[in-house]
Design a protein around this motif. Structure first.
Motif, short mmCIF file in Angstrom:
data_model
loop_
_atom_site.label_atom_id
_atom_site.label_comp_id
_atom_site.label_asym_id
_atom_site.label_seq_id
_atom_site.Cartn_x
_atom_site.Cartn_y
_atom_site.Cartn_z
N GLY A 9 44.14 21.95 15.78
CA GLY A 9 45.02 22.61 16.74
C GLY A 9 44.36 23.13 18.00
N ALA A 10 43.05 22.91 18.17
CA ALA A 10 42.38 23.32 19.39
C ALA A 10 42.84 22.43 20.55
CB ALA A 10 40.86 23.21 19.23
N ARG A 11 42.84 23.01 21.74
CA ARG A 11 43.23 22.26 22.93
C ARG A 11 42.03 22.15 23.87
NH1 ARG A 11 46.88 25.90 21.61
NH2 ARG A 11 46.31 27.37 23.22
N PRO A 12 41.64 20.93 24.24
CA PRO A 12 40.53 20.78 25.19
C PRO A 12 40.88 21.46 26.52
CG PRO A 12 41.03 18.70 24.14
CD PRO A 12 42.13 19.64 23.77
N ALA A 51 48.79 39.08 24.85
CA ALA A 51 49.00 38.05 25.89
C ALA A 51 47.70 37.27 25.97
CB ALA A 51 49.31 38.70 27.23
N PRO A 52 47.75 35.94 25.80
CA PRO A 52 46.51 35.15 25.80
C PRO A 52 45.77 35.22 27.13
CG PRO A 52 48.44 33.73 25.54
CD PRO A 52 48.93 35.13 25.63
N PRO A 53 44.45 35.08 27.09
CA PRO A 53 43.69 35.04 28.34
C PRO A 53 44.08 33.81 29.14
CG PRO A 53 42.26 34.58 26.45
CD PRO A 53 43.61 34.94 25.91
N SER A 54 43.93 33.89 30.45
CA SER A 54 44.29 32.76 31.30
C SER A 54 43.07 32.02 31.83
CB SER A 54 45.14 33.24 32.48
OG SER A 54 44.39 34.12 33.29
N TRP A 55 41.88 32.45 31.43
CA TRP A 55 40.66 31.80 31.88
C TRP A 55 40.74 30.31 31.60
CZ3 TRP A 55 36.58 29.01 29.94
CH2 TRP A 55 35.44 28.97 30.73
N PRO A 56 40.34 29.39 32.46
CA PRO A 56 39.43 29.57 33.59
C PRO A 56 40.11 29.86 34.93
CG PRO A 56 39.68 27.24 33.19
CD PRO A 56 40.53 27.97 32.15
N LEU A 109 45.54 32.35 12.87
CA LEU A 109 44.31 32.13 13.63
C LEU A 109 43.08 32.19 12.73
CD1 LEU A 109 43.34 31.45 16.46
CD2 LEU A 109 43.04 33.90 16.86
N ALA A 110 43.09 33.08 11.74
CA ALA A 110 41.97 33.16 10.80
C ALA A 110 41.84 31.86 10.01
CB ALA A 110 42.15 34.34 9.85
N LEU A 111 42.95 31.27 9.61
CA LEU A 111 42.90 29.98 8.90
C LEU A 111 42.35 28.89 9.80
CD1 LEU A 111 46.17 30.02 6.79
CD2 LEU A 111 43.81 30.21 5.98
N PHE A 112 42.73 28.88 11.08
CA PHE A 112 42.18 27.91 12.03
C PHE A 112 40.66 28.01 12.05
CE2 PHE A 112 40.38 27.38 16.29
CZ PHE A 112 40.65 26.03 16.52
N PHE A 156 37.22 24.50 24.67
CA PHE A 156 38.54 24.41 24.04
C PHE A 156 39.23 25.76 24.12
CE2 PHE A 156 35.67 21.52 21.93
CZ PHE A 156 36.40 20.34 21.86
N SER A 157 40.53 25.75 23.81
CA SER A 157 41.22 27.02 23.52
C SER A 157 41.73 26.90 22.09
CB SER A 157 42.36 27.29 24.49
OG SER A 157 43.38 26.33 24.37
N ASP A 158 41.68 28.03 21.38
CA ASP A 158 42.19 28.04 20.01
C ASP A 158 43.72 28.15 20.05
OD1 ASP A 158 42.96 30.76 20.22
OD2 ASP A 158 41.11 31.48 19.33
N PRO A 159 44.39 28.10 18.91
CA PRO A 159 45.85 28.15 18.92
C PRO A 159 46.45 29.42 19.54
CG PRO A 159 45.10 27.23 16.85
CD PRO A 159 43.88 27.73 17.57
N ALA A 160 45.66 30.51 19.64
CA ALA A 160 46.17 31.73 20.27
C ALA A 160 45.74 31.86 21.73
CB ALA A 160 45.69 32.95 19.49
N GLY A 161 45.00 30.86 22.26
CA GLY A 161 44.62 30.85 23.66
C GLY A 161 43.22 31.34 24.00
N HIS A 162 42.41 31.75 23.00
CA HIS A 162 41.02 32.17 23.27
C HIS A 162 40.17 30.93 23.55
CE1 HIS A 162 42.55 35.18 20.32
NE2 HIS A 162 42.16 35.99 21.28
N SER A 163 39.28 31.04 24.50
CA SER A 163 38.38 29.92 24.76
C SER A 163 37.21 29.94 23.79
CB SER A 163 37.87 29.98 26.20
OG SER A 163 37.11 31.14 26.42
#
Length: 129
Positions: A94-97, A59-64, A19-22, A112-119
């Protein structure tokens, strides 16, 4: 006398190096492993400083989705003219809209969410970056 202070946003995840590399690539910064191997800092010009910490029970956040809180949200500011390119860069890394379901038409902040699920949001600056 006021003590000089700074702050660092720390994101938890299962794989801090990845995640730091992302974020280092996304923000044009460097990932630096310190004395604590489960904490990686991302540091660069223009005030970039955040840290990524290993949480073995992550456990990644589930927001929104409404049943869970957002936990944290990083806002990355770019010039309006660079917004589309910044979005392409994030997705290529690797970000997801994401969508909250409230967006309509062209908009100047993209979620977006990052590869670990943070928005996180890439947003157009109201001033020059």
């Amino acid at each position: 006398m006021t003590v000089k202070k700074t702050s660092v946003l720390v994101l938890d995840c299962a794989e801090p190096h990845d995640l730091a590399l992302f974020y280092a690539r996304l923000l044009g910064a460097d990932a630096q492993v310190g004395q604590e191997p489960d904490l990686v800092e991302v540091v660069g010009g223009a005030g970039v400083h955040l840290a990524i910490r290993r949480d073995h029970g992550y456990a990644p956040p589930s927001w929104p989705r409404p049943e869970h809180a957002q936990q944290a949200h990083l806002r990355i500011i770019v010039d309006l003219a660079d917004l589309d390119e910044a979005e392409r860069e994030a997705v290529a890394l690797g970000a997801r809209p994401m969508s909250t379901g409230t967006e309509a038409g062209p908009y100047e902040a993209r979620l977006f969410s990052d590869p670990a699920g943070h928005s996180f949001t890439i947003a157009a600056a109201v001033w020059s970056v």
